[in-house]
Write an enzyme that holds these catalytic residues in place. Structure first.
Site, PDB file in Angstrom:
ATOM      1  N   ASN A   9      -6.891   1.085  -4.674  1.00 41.72           N
ATOM      2  CA  ASN A   9      -7.422   0.082  -5.831  1.00 41.72           C
ATOM      3  C   ASN A   9      -8.775  -0.418  -4.697  1.00 41.72           C
ATOM      4  O   ASN A   9      -8.528  -1.233  -3.726  1.00 41.72           O
ATOM      5  CB  ASN A   9      -5.926  -1.450  -5.573  1.00 41.72           C
ATOM      6  CG  ASN A   9      -6.489  -2.455  -6.296  1.00 41.72           C
ATOM      7  OD1 ASN A   9      -7.488  -2.152  -7.130  1.00 41.72           O
ATOM      8  ND2 ASN A   9      -5.831  -3.040  -5.413  1.00 41.72           N
ATOM      9  N   TRP A  10      -9.601  -0.225  -5.378  1.00 45.57           N
ATOM     10  CA  TRP A  10     -10.627  -0.391  -4.050  1.00 45.57           C
ATOM     11  C   TRP A  10     -11.408  -1.560  -4.819  1.00 45.57           C
ATOM     12  O   TRP A  10     -11.598  -2.909  -3.332  1.00 45.57           O
ATOM     13  CB  TRP A  10     -11.655   0.070  -4.860  1.00 45.57           C
ATOM     14  CG  TRP A  10     -12.525   1.704  -5.093  1.00 45.57           C
ATOM     15  CD1 TRP A  10     -11.183   2.784  -4.374  1.00 45.57           C
ATOM     16  CD2 TRP A  10     -13.055   2.535  -5.394  1.00 45.57           C
ATOM     17  NE1 TRP A  10     -11.482   3.103  -4.066  1.00 45.57           N
ATOM     18  CE2 TRP A  10     -12.942   3.616  -5.123  1.00 45.57           C
ATOM     19  CE3 TRP A  10     -14.330   2.403  -6.447  1.00 45.57           C
ATOM     20  CZ2 TRP A  10     -13.468   5.339  -5.314  1.00 45.57           C
ATOM     21  CZ3 TRP A  10     -14.888   3.843  -6.508  1.00 45.57           C
ATOM     22  CH2 TRP A  10     -15.291   4.511  -6.241  1.00 45.57           C
ATOM     23  N   LYS A  11     -10.501  -3.141  -5.139  1.00 42.55           N
ATOM     24  CA  LYS A  11     -10.508  -3.782  -5.424  1.00 42.55           C
ATOM     25  C   LYS A  11     -12.411  -4.342  -5.728  1.00 42.55           C
ATOM     26  O   LYS A  11     -12.861  -3.565  -6.744  1.00 42.55           O
ATOM     27  CB  LYS A  11     -10.281  -4.591  -4.275  1.00 42.55           C
ATOM     28  CG  LYS A  11      -8.987  -4.814  -4.028  1.00 42.55           C
ATOM     29  CD  LYS A  11      -8.576  -5.445  -2.739  1.00 42.55           C
ATOM     30  CE  LYS A  11      -6.930  -5.021  -2.950  1.00 42.55           C
ATOM     31  NZ  LYS A  11      -5.777  -5.386  -1.813  1.00 42.55           N
ATOM     32  N   HIS A  95      -1.986  -7.557 -11.035  1.00 41.18           N
ATOM     33  CA  HIS A  95      -2.038  -7.869  -9.119  1.00 41.18           C
ATOM     34  C   HIS A  95      -2.497  -9.281  -8.586  1.00 41.18           C
ATOM     35  O   HIS A  95      -2.776 -10.343  -9.192  1.00 41.18           O
ATOM     36  CB  HIS A  95      -3.310  -7.654  -8.617  1.00 41.18           C
ATOM     37  CG  HIS A  95      -3.732  -7.021  -7.121  1.00 41.18           C
ATOM     38  ND1 HIS A  95      -3.673  -8.081  -6.232  1.00 41.18           N
ATOM     39  CD2 HIS A  95      -3.275  -6.234  -6.618  1.00 41.18           C
ATOM     40  CE1 HIS A  95      -3.496  -7.657  -4.934  1.00 41.18           C
ATOM     41  NE2 HIS A  95      -3.199  -6.493  -5.126  1.00 41.18           N
ATOM     42  N   GLU A  97      -3.820 -10.536  -6.594  1.00 48.66           N
ATOM     43  CA  GLU A  97      -4.948 -11.460  -6.530  1.00 48.66           C
ATOM     44  C   GLU A  97      -5.654 -12.191  -7.681  1.00 48.66           C
ATOM     45  O   GLU A  97      -6.436 -13.000  -7.497  1.00 48.66           O
ATOM     46  CB  GLU A  97      -6.226 -11.034  -5.690  1.00 48.66           C
ATOM     47  CG  GLU A  97      -5.847 -10.047  -4.220  1.00 48.66           C
ATOM     48  CD  GLU A  97      -6.522  -8.886  -3.204  1.00 48.66           C
ATOM     49  OE1 GLU A  97      -6.694  -8.131  -4.625  1.00 48.66           O
ATOM     50  OE2 GLU A  97      -5.521  -8.320  -2.815  1.00 48.66           O
ATOM     51  N   GLU A 167       4.147  -5.035  -3.815  1.00 43.93           N
ATOM     52  CA  GLU A 167       3.415  -5.640  -2.941  1.00 43.93           C
ATOM     53  C   GLU A 167       4.074  -7.319  -2.830  1.00 43.93           C
ATOM     54  O   GLU A 167       4.061  -7.927  -3.250  1.00 43.93           O
ATOM     55  CB  GLU A 167       2.468  -5.836  -3.715  1.00 43.93           C
ATOM     56  CG  GLU A 167       1.349  -4.106  -4.525  1.00 43.93           C
ATOM     57  CD  GLU A 167       0.254  -4.640  -3.833  1.00 43.93           C
ATOM     58  OE1 GLU A 167      -0.532  -3.445  -3.822  1.00 43.93           O
ATOM     59  OE2 GLU A 167      -0.691  -5.046  -4.409  1.00 43.93           O
ATOM     60  N   GLY A 173      -3.895  -7.630   2.360  1.00 43.79           N
ATOM     61  CA  GLY A 173      -4.749  -7.761   3.056  1.00 43.79           C
ATOM     62  C   GLY A 173      -4.342  -8.190   5.005  1.00 43.79           C
ATOM     63  O   GLY A 173      -5.204  -8.714   5.536  1.00 43.79           O
ATOM     64  N   SER A 211      -1.357  -3.205   2.840  1.00 44.87           N
ATOM     65  CA  SER A 211      -1.060  -3.454   4.488  1.00 44.87           C
ATOM     66  C   SER A 211      -0.790  -1.692   5.029  1.00 44.87           C
ATOM     67  O   SER A 211      -0.470  -1.246   6.270  1.00 44.87           O
ATOM     68  CB  SER A 211      -0.750  -4.164   5.368  1.00 44.87           C
ATOM     69  OG  SER A 211      -1.662  -5.159   5.682  1.00 44.87           O
TER      70      SER A 211
HETATM   71  P1  13P Z   1      -4.650  -4.030   1.267  1.00 42.65           P
HETATM   72  O1  13P Z   1      -3.626  -2.215   1.205  1.00 42.65           O
HETATM   73  O2  13P Z   1      -6.077  -3.958   1.718  1.00 42.65           O
HETATM   74  O3  13P Z   1      -3.367  -4.828   2.146  1.00 42.65           O
HETATM   75  O4  13P Z   1      -4.644  -4.398   0.044  1.00 42.65           O
HETATM   76  C1  13P Z   1      -3.027  -3.420  -0.924  1.00 42.65           C
HETATM   77  C2  13P Z   1      -3.635  -3.956  -2.099  1.00 42.65           C
HETATM   78  O5  13P Z   1      -3.702  -5.660  -2.393  1.00 42.65           O
HETATM   79  C3  13P Z   1      -3.501  -3.000  -2.837  1.00 42.65           C
HETATM   80  O6  13P Z   1      -2.803  -3.435  -4.060  1.00 42.65           O
END
Ligand code: 13P
Length: 250
Positions: A9-11, A95, A97, A167, A173, A211
């Site tokens: 997931n590149w966000k 997600h 976020e 998640e 993060g 993570s």
């Molecule tokens: P990280 O791997 O940077 O903790 O992010 C996880 C995430 O939100 C994947 O969708």
């Protein structure tokens, strides 16, 4: 043992130049014949670029969100048919976020899940609890509620051939991934909850996100109910991504 799946997931990261270097490195590093499924979910504007680089590789791609409507006057939204035109086969839904920043309701998430399924793409549904909820010991109740909205609206069978990403919000993060035992316990709970339908329990993949890195991937993926990972930061580094994919090979 199920074929594992690793999703990047590149966000909201990347640029044409950054993506080109990353995608070239992935195509070079990842072998042509794979014993796992690898997917890259980019921001919308880069789907065409991702498709161009990956179409001849075994790596698949997709998006990080989608509209809950098919088309029409919905400024700023992107539909399932648009994602399909760019060859997407997976879509991340719900997600944390997005749900926290844009107040996405469980009903919205459920509708999007159904739209993706109806368009013959695979939804990757994110579920997870906050640290307060975990400390209060109500994490299973929280995850149950997230799943129940979809079950109530569309029935348990809708989970056939889909992906659920556990998640925990406190792990995303941070540098504090869930322990393999914590992940296993929640994955097992989710699998049991959806095991009334044999088709679902056979085809559903439950992956862990929060993570994941090259150091902890193997241990997490060795758990019997962990079918792979959803990676944020580690998906932006070709060596880390490749090393994590390697840990998921059967
Ligand atoms: P990280 O791997 O940077 O903790 O992010 C996880 C995430 O939100 C994947 O969708």
């Amino acid at each position: 043992m199920k074929r594992k799946i690793v999703v990047g997931n590149w966000k909201m990261n990347g640029s044409l130049a950054f993506n080109e270097a990353l995608l070239k490195a992935l195509v070079e590093k990842i072998p042509k014949a794979l014993s796992l499924d690898i997917i890259v979910c980019s921001p919308y504007p880069y789907l065409f670029q991702v498709q161009s680089f990956l179409k001849k590789s075994p790596i698949r791609w997709g998006a990080q969100n989608v509209a809950k409507f098919e088309s029409g006057a919905f400024t700023g939204e992107v539909s399932v048919s648009m994602l399909k035109e760019f060859g997407s086969s997976y879509v991340i839904i719900g997600h944390s976020e997005r749900s926290t920043a844009y107040c996405e309701s469980d009903e919205n998430i459920a509708t999007k899940f159904m739209m993706v399924k109806k368009a013959a793409m695979t939804p990757i549904l994110c579920v997870g609890e906050t640290l307060i909820e975990r400390e209060a010991g109500i994490m299973e109740k929280v995850i149950s509620k997230q799943l129940d909205t979809i079950i109530k609206m569309y029935g348990e069978e809708i989970f056939d051939q889909t992906v659920i990403a556990y998640e925990p919000i406190w792990a995303i993060g941070s540098d504090m991934a869930a322990s393999p035992e914590q992940a296993q316990a929640m994955h097992h709970f989710i699998r049991e909850k959806l095991s009334l339908h044999t088709n679902v329990s056979k085809s559903l993949k439950i992956i862990y996100g929060g993570s994941v890195n090259p150091q902890n991937a193997l241990q997490l993926f060795s758990m019997p109910d962990v079918d792979g990972g959803l990676l944020g930061r580690a998906s932006l580094n070709a060596s880390d991504f490749q090393s994590i994919c390697h840990s998921a090979e059967i």
